[in-house]
Motif scaffolding. Structure first.
Motif, PDB file in Angstrom:
ATOM      1  N   ARG A 119       0.665  -1.214  -0.139  1.00 39.91           N
ATOM      2  CA  ARG A 119       0.120  -0.068  -0.117  1.00 39.91           C
ATOM      3  C   ARG A 119       0.913   1.252  -0.098  1.00 39.91           C
ATOM      4  O   ARG A 119       1.780   1.296   0.614  1.00 39.91           O
ATOM      5  N   ARG A 120       0.297   2.235  -0.561  1.00 39.58           N
ATOM      6  CA  ARG A 120       1.015   3.486  -0.829  1.00 39.58           C
ATOM      7  C   ARG A 120       1.238   4.083   0.602  1.00 39.58           C
ATOM      8  O   ARG A 120       0.208   3.832   1.230  1.00 39.58           O
ATOM      9  N   LYS A 121       2.406   4.505   1.045  1.00 42.36           N
ATOM     10  CA  LYS A 121       2.468   5.148   2.313  1.00 42.36           C
ATOM     11  C   LYS A 121       1.785   6.429   2.419  1.00 42.36           C
ATOM     12  O   LYS A 121       1.572   7.554   1.554  1.00 42.36           O
ATOM     13  N   ARG A 122       1.074   6.708   3.608  1.00 36.56           N
ATOM     14  CA  ARG A 122       0.176   7.807   3.656  1.00 36.56           C
ATOM     15  C   ARG A 122       1.136   9.079   4.310  1.00 36.56           C
ATOM     16  O   ARG A 122       2.177   8.593   4.964  1.00 36.56           O
ATOM     17  N   GLN A 123       0.886  10.070   4.016  1.00 36.25           N
ATOM     18  CA  GLN A 123       1.597  11.342   4.396  1.00 36.25           C
ATOM     19  C   GLN A 123       1.396  11.416   5.916  1.00 36.25           C
ATOM     20  O   GLN A 123       0.439  11.165   6.512  1.00 36.25           O
ATOM     21  N   SER A 124       2.459  12.045   6.572  1.00 32.49           N
ATOM     22  CA  SER A 124       2.468  11.930   8.068  1.00 32.49           C
ATOM     23  C   SER A 124       3.189  13.343   8.173  1.00 32.49           C
ATOM     24  O   SER A 124       4.058  13.782   7.607  1.00 32.49           O
ATOM     25  N   SER A 125       3.176  13.679   9.694  1.00 30.15           N
ATOM     26  CA  SER A 125       3.818  14.974  10.135  1.00 30.15           C
ATOM     27  C   SER A 125       5.233  14.864  10.195  1.00 30.15           C
ATOM     28  O   SER A 125       6.014  15.799  10.233  1.00 30.15           O
ATOM     29  N   PHE A 126       5.664  13.592  10.205  1.00 26.95           N
ATOM     30  CA  PHE A 126       7.138  13.225  10.348  1.00 26.95           C
ATOM     31  C   PHE A 126       7.913  13.420   8.982  1.00 26.95           C
ATOM     32  O   PHE A 126       8.925  13.606   9.016  1.00 26.95           O
ATOM     33  N   ASP A 127       7.170  13.186   7.926  1.00 26.95           N
ATOM     34  CA  ASP A 127       7.966  13.065   6.607  1.00 26.95           C
ATOM     35  C   ASP A 127       8.868  14.358   6.526  1.00 26.95           C
ATOM     36  O   ASP A 127       9.753  14.169   5.752  1.00 26.95           O
ATOM     37  N   VAL A 128       8.636  15.591   6.700  1.00 29.09           N
ATOM     38  CA  VAL A 128       9.287  16.693   6.443  1.00 29.09           C
ATOM     39  C   VAL A 128      10.359  16.788   7.205  1.00 29.09           C
ATOM     40  O   VAL A 128      11.589  17.388   6.857  1.00 29.09           O
ATOM     41  N   PHE A 129      10.453  16.205   8.429  1.00 27.23           N
ATOM     42  CA  PHE A 129      11.478  16.259   9.167  1.00 27.23           C
ATOM     43  C   PHE A 129      12.382  14.851   9.056  1.00 27.23           C
ATOM     44  O   PHE A 129      13.372  14.765   9.670  1.00 27.23           O
ATOM     45  N   ALA A 130      12.066  13.925   8.167  1.00 27.35           N
ATOM     46  CA  ALA A 130      12.587  12.767   7.841  1.00 27.35           C
ATOM     47  C   ALA A 130      14.256  12.704   7.331  1.00 27.35           C
ATOM     48  O   ALA A 130      15.146  12.270   8.009  1.00 27.35           O
ATOM     49  N   PRO A 131      14.511  13.806   6.508  1.00 31.30           N
ATOM     50  CA  PRO A 131      16.019  14.100   5.998  1.00 31.30           C
ATOM     51  C   PRO A 131      16.788  14.362   7.426  1.00 31.30           C
ATOM     52  O   PRO A 131      17.689  14.048   7.471  1.00 31.30           O
ATOM     53  N   GLN A 187      14.048  16.145   0.744  1.00 31.55           N
ATOM     54  CA  GLN A 187      14.390  14.863   0.823  1.00 31.55           C
ATOM     55  C   GLN A 187      15.762  14.379   0.290  1.00 31.55           C
ATOM     56  O   GLN A 187      16.514  13.524   0.866  1.00 31.55           O
ATOM     57  N   ALA A 188      16.081  15.171  -0.650  1.00 30.72           N
ATOM     58  CA  ALA A 188      17.471  14.984  -1.055  1.00 30.72           C
ATOM     59  C   ALA A 188      18.537  15.754  -0.430  1.00 30.72           C
ATOM     60  O   ALA A 188      19.776  15.378  -0.258  1.00 30.72           O
ATOM     61  N   SER A 189      18.147  16.517   0.640  1.00 32.17           N
ATOM     62  CA  SER A 189      19.431  17.442   1.074  1.00 32.17           C
ATOM     63  C   SER A 189      18.972  17.586   2.742  1.00 32.17           C
ATOM     64  O   SER A 189      17.749  18.477   2.671  1.00 32.17           O
ATOM     65  N   ALA A 190      19.531  17.437   3.628  1.00 32.36           N
ATOM     66  CA  ALA A 190      19.057  17.428   5.090  1.00 32.36           C
ATOM     67  C   ALA A 190      19.423  19.222   5.244  1.00 32.36           C
ATOM     68  O   ALA A 190      18.444  19.695   5.913  1.00 32.36           O
ATOM     69  N   PRO A 191      20.336  19.716   4.945  1.00 29.08           N
ATOM     70  CA  PRO A 191      20.371  21.209   4.998  1.00 29.08           C
ATOM     71  C   PRO A 191      19.264  21.869   4.568  1.00 29.08           C
ATOM     72  O   PRO A 191      18.657  22.892   5.070  1.00 29.08           O
ATOM     73  N   LEU A 192      18.811  21.708   3.078  1.00 32.48           N
ATOM     74  CA  LEU A 192      17.726  22.331   2.895  1.00 32.48           C
ATOM     75  C   LEU A 192      16.465  21.974   3.790  1.00 32.48           C
ATOM     76  O   LEU A 192      15.550  22.844   3.697  1.00 32.48           O
TER      77      LEU A 192
END
Length: 248
Positions: A146-158, A243-248
């Motif tokens: 199943r496709r992963k649901r968006q969560s509040s964690f995603d933007v902080f994952a990098p 997602q490609a760059s933690a500093p960004l």
């Protein structure tokens, strides 16, 4: 100039004349940059960061493409990074898979005995199209995850991934760090994501085409504008950069 003893803060631009006038007329006041110049300074700083990070992202992509190292640990993309599947969910999923596999074995055996797909479908209570698809595949068709649901964690994952790679293993400390950055989830949510890192390697999957279409001067507005005012494609592009760059 009349002394303004009641002023506590003076907001001004970078002109030296304004600084001198503020010191002379209200020496007790704290001087700070005005809103326009704060945003201008931030924009210029992010432009410099973007230029550096874009080059690093593309260089890393080339390096990975040319590498041939064998990977024993499972590798998942950061977009698919999710907490481990709960035991009760895994049990149900495996039970359903076992049932589907038993049906598949019956389909194969019936076909080997000369039965037509229509007859097999009627016998097993399945659709003819399903029988035809199974037979054409030549192997047991696993269900798609199943496709992963968006969560509040995603933007902080990098950021969390970067800190993990730097050696930080304290889930509570990581939760506190991203909470200070705006994370609204619980510490338990962070712990559950860290469990995945103990079992697999998470990598930022880079979409160079998505990133390369932006110049530094156009990409900057993905970061400077209110995220709520970005359209769907722009929001996806912003996520691709982050997602490609933690500093960004």
């Amino acid at each position: 100039m009349r002394h303004q003893s009641d002023l506590a803060v003076i907001s001004r631009d970078h002109g030296g004349e304004y600084a001198s006038a503020a010191r002379e007329g209200a020496s007790q006041a704290i001087q700070c940059a005005d809103r326009f110049h704060i945003v201008k300074n931030l924009t210029e700083a992010i432009q410099v960061l973007l230029a550096r990070c874009q080059a690093e992202i593309l260089a890393e992509k080339k390096q990975r493409a040319s590498g041939s190292d064998e990977q024993k640990t499972p590798v998942i993309s950061i977009e698919e990074w999710r907490p481990p599947e709960p035991a009760y969910v895994e049990k149900v999923r495996l039970a359903r898979r076992a049932g589907r596999y038993a049906h598949y074995q019956q389909v194969v055996e019936s076909r080997q005995q000369g039965m037509k797909p229509q007859a097999i479908a009627q016998q097993l209570g399945q659709s003819v199209r399903t029988m035809q698809r199974w037979l054409a595949a030549g192997t047991f068709p696993e269900t798609k995850k199943r496709r992963k649901r968006q969560s509040s964690f995603d933007v902080f994952a990098p950021y969390v991934l970067k800190r993990w790679q730097e050696g930080e293993r304290n889930g509570l400390a990581l939760w506190r760090e991203i909470k200070a950055q705006g994370y609204t989830g619980t510490a338990n949510g962070v712990y559950r994501h860290l469990e995945t890192l103990k079992q697999a390697e998470v990598r930022a999957s880079i979409n160079p085409e998505r990133i390369q279409k932006y110049s530094v001067n156009t990409a900057i507005w993905l970061f400077m504008r209110d995220p709520q005012k970005l359209d769907e494609i722009e929001r996806e592009d912003l996520v691709a950069f982050c997602q490609a760059s933690a500093p960004l």
